[in-house]
Scaffold this active site. Structure first.
Site, short mmCIF file in Angstrom:
data_model
loop_
_atom_site.label_atom_id
_atom_site.label_comp_id
_atom_site.label_asym_id
_atom_site.label_seq_id
_atom_site.Cartn_x
_atom_site.Cartn_y
_atom_site.Cartn_z
N TYR A 74 13.91 -68.58 -53.20
CA TYR A 74 15.29 -69.04 -53.03
C TYR A 74 15.71 -70.05 -54.10
CZ TYR A 74 15.20 -66.81 -48.41
OH TYR A 74 15.11 -65.92 -47.37
N LYS B 146 1.17 -67.10 -47.16
CA LYS B 146 0.58 -65.82 -47.54
C LYS B 146 -0.44 -66.09 -48.65
CE LYS B 146 0.52 -61.40 -46.92
NZ LYS B 146 0.01 -60.82 -45.68
#
Ligand code: ATP
Length: 480
Positions: A148, A195
């Site tokens: 983002y 992750k």
């Protein structure tokens, strides 16, 4: 604004004044879609609770884009926020064809609102699949970096790149904020959800930062969890979570999931916290499908305002409103998103909350939220590292065999190992062009590092005679 300006330098304080001594000014942005309805409802309740606050109404969002303001936020709105430092904001939309970015993201970046705090709590009688499960958790989402950060580009039509930018500084900031938040609000455990197993450098940095900082907070149970397992665990056993800290995009997704555990977007509040400015807003968007019809649930906005009151030290006002809200649900008074069979309109629900101001909801404990006093976070020093090669992106319709042959010739002539060729992130070993695109990542690794600028320019000059190259990246090692 320099990247480091995005982050607090010292204590996070809402105001130097005692907010109870004189009315605090709050910038109010009603926003788009259902924004006007839910913000009006919230201000009515704050006024009815005699909150010593003055509203300074400002514009942002759809109408501003349409009036030619590329960011969606006018200068006078920015100037007002700089003065009041506290913002209560409705959802902002970006109309198609106007402005590329969201005005919400612009405000978060402009004021360096690095932490997004999203509490998830059960309220009496609010229907959800988990209504009999005790859930009271907080998601802390990094709010500036990651995919983002908005670094997206194309080298050719039909292929786009987006950079996932994660810094140790940003990770230390958000993780420290999460630990300090846990300490201040007496929460016992934090899961860091990443992750890191696949994205070892970026998401791995968040994990390493979280684990290193945990030694400074021995009273808090710190655990790492892979984000996909976290999503699974949130659905099968949500009560195990007390706090979750995570990177920007994971947090965006996970916090919508967590709002669904306790009744949905209509009751999900959030706070965006920065050095000087804090902005309080509902998690939901403009919901144009129900705008202007008195169908909107103002709870998410009311709960965001309750967080705001706690942030500026008005805990009594916050407790009064939260008890009244909980008592309204306790009396089974709800909007249609929560109870379609006996739905109250936005106005009727607001009146029901106002009527209960001063009531105590049986068995209900109000939430807690406070400004966090951040310890100083040091800025990492610049380490140039040793360049040992380059990745070059080339655009070519030639066969993999031809490309490898030509690049290996250039590699040998420039003292490099045989070139490593990747297509869509996959190492190319076969001459078949099946499922390949015309963009190739070519990795040149020097046999005798350092591979300095002189070597790089010579190699790229030779490469330019044969291929259209679109991007070059230095490959470096550091003394870590
Ligand atoms: P945006 O693009 O601004 O995010 P959106 O409509 O795509 O807006 P949301 O506004 O987040 O997404 O909400 C999705 C749906 O959830 C809405 O269409 C609406 O039906 C419902 N919804 C969201 N907020 C509320 C609310 N406060 N009260 C009732 N229903 C809501």
């Amino acid at each position: 604004m320099k990247p480091s300006d995005n982050y607090p330098k010292g204590d996070l304080k809402p105001t130097d004044k005692n907010p109870m001594a004189s009315p605090q000014h709050i910038t109010v942005i009603a926003g788009d879609g259902i924004g006007q309805e839910v913000v009006d409802a919230t201000l009515q309740i704050l006024d009815a609770a005699s909150a010593p606050l003055n509203w300074v109404h400002c514009q942002a969002g759809e109408a501003c884009f349409r009036n030619g303001i590329a960011t969606g936020v006018p200068e006078d709105t920015l100037a007002t926020i700089k003065q009041t430092k506290v913002v209560l904001k409705g959802p902002l939309s970006t109309p198609v064809g106007f402005g590329e970015r969201s005005a919400n993201v612009y405000l978060r970046k402009y004021f360096g609102l690095f932490a997004n705090v999203r509490p998830v709590k059960q309220y009496p009688n609010v229907p959800s699949l988990f209504k009999d499960t005790p859930i009271d958790l907080v998601v802390i989402r990094e709010n500036i970096e990651d995919l983002y950060a908005g670094i997206e580009y194309s080298h050719q039509p039909g292929i786009a790149h987006s950079i996932k930018l994660i810094s140790e500084y940003g990770c230390n900031y958000i993780n420290t904020f999460a630990y300090e938040y846990a300490k201040l609000t007496q929460r016992k455990s934090i899961h860091c959800a990443t992750k890191a197993n696949i994205l070892k450098k970026t998401e791995g940095m968040m994990k390493r930062s979280f684990e290193q900082l945990s030694t400074q907070y021995p009273g808090i149970n710190a655990k790492h969890m892979i984000i996909d397992n976290c999503a699974h665990q949130l659905v099968v056993n949500p009560s195990q979570f007390d706090m979750i800290v995570t990177t920007n995009m994971n947090g965006d997704i996970i916090s919508d999931l967590t709002s669904g555990l306790v009744g949905g977007l209509g009751i999900a509040p959030s706070a965006n916290i920065g050095q000087d400015v804090a902005m309080f807003e509902a998690v939901h968007g403009a919901a144009p499908d129900i705008a202007g019809q008195q169908l909107a649930n103002p709870t998410a906005m009311i709960l965001s305002a309750i967080m705001m009151c706690r942030y500026i030290g008005m805990d009594d006002v916050a407790d009064t409103i939260e008890h009244a809200l909980a008592k309204t649900f306790y009396d089974s008074k709800m909007t249609g998103d929560l109870n379609p069979t006996s739905a109250l309109s936005t106005n009727a629900f607001t009146t029901a909350v106002i009527e209960r101001l001063g009531d105590t909801c049986p068995g209900f404990t109000p939430s807690s939220f406070k400004p966090i006093h951040m310890p100083p976070i040091s800025t990492p020093s610049i380490q140039p590292g040793t360049c040992h090669g380059i990745d070059v992106v080339i655009i070519s319709d030639h066969s993999p065999t031809d490309i490898a042959h030509e690049l290996n010739r250039i590699a040998t002539a420039n003292g490099c190992e045989p070139v490593e060729l990747f297509n869509r992130g996959k190492a190319v070993h076969s001459p078949e062009k099946d499922q390949m695109i015309s963009q190739w990542f070519c990795r040149f690794t020097s046999k005798h590092p350092p591979f300095d600028n002189h070597h790089i320019l010579k190699l790229v000059n030779e490469l330019s005679e044969h291929y259209h190259w679109a991007q070059i990246e230095k490959l470096c090692t550091f003394n870590e």
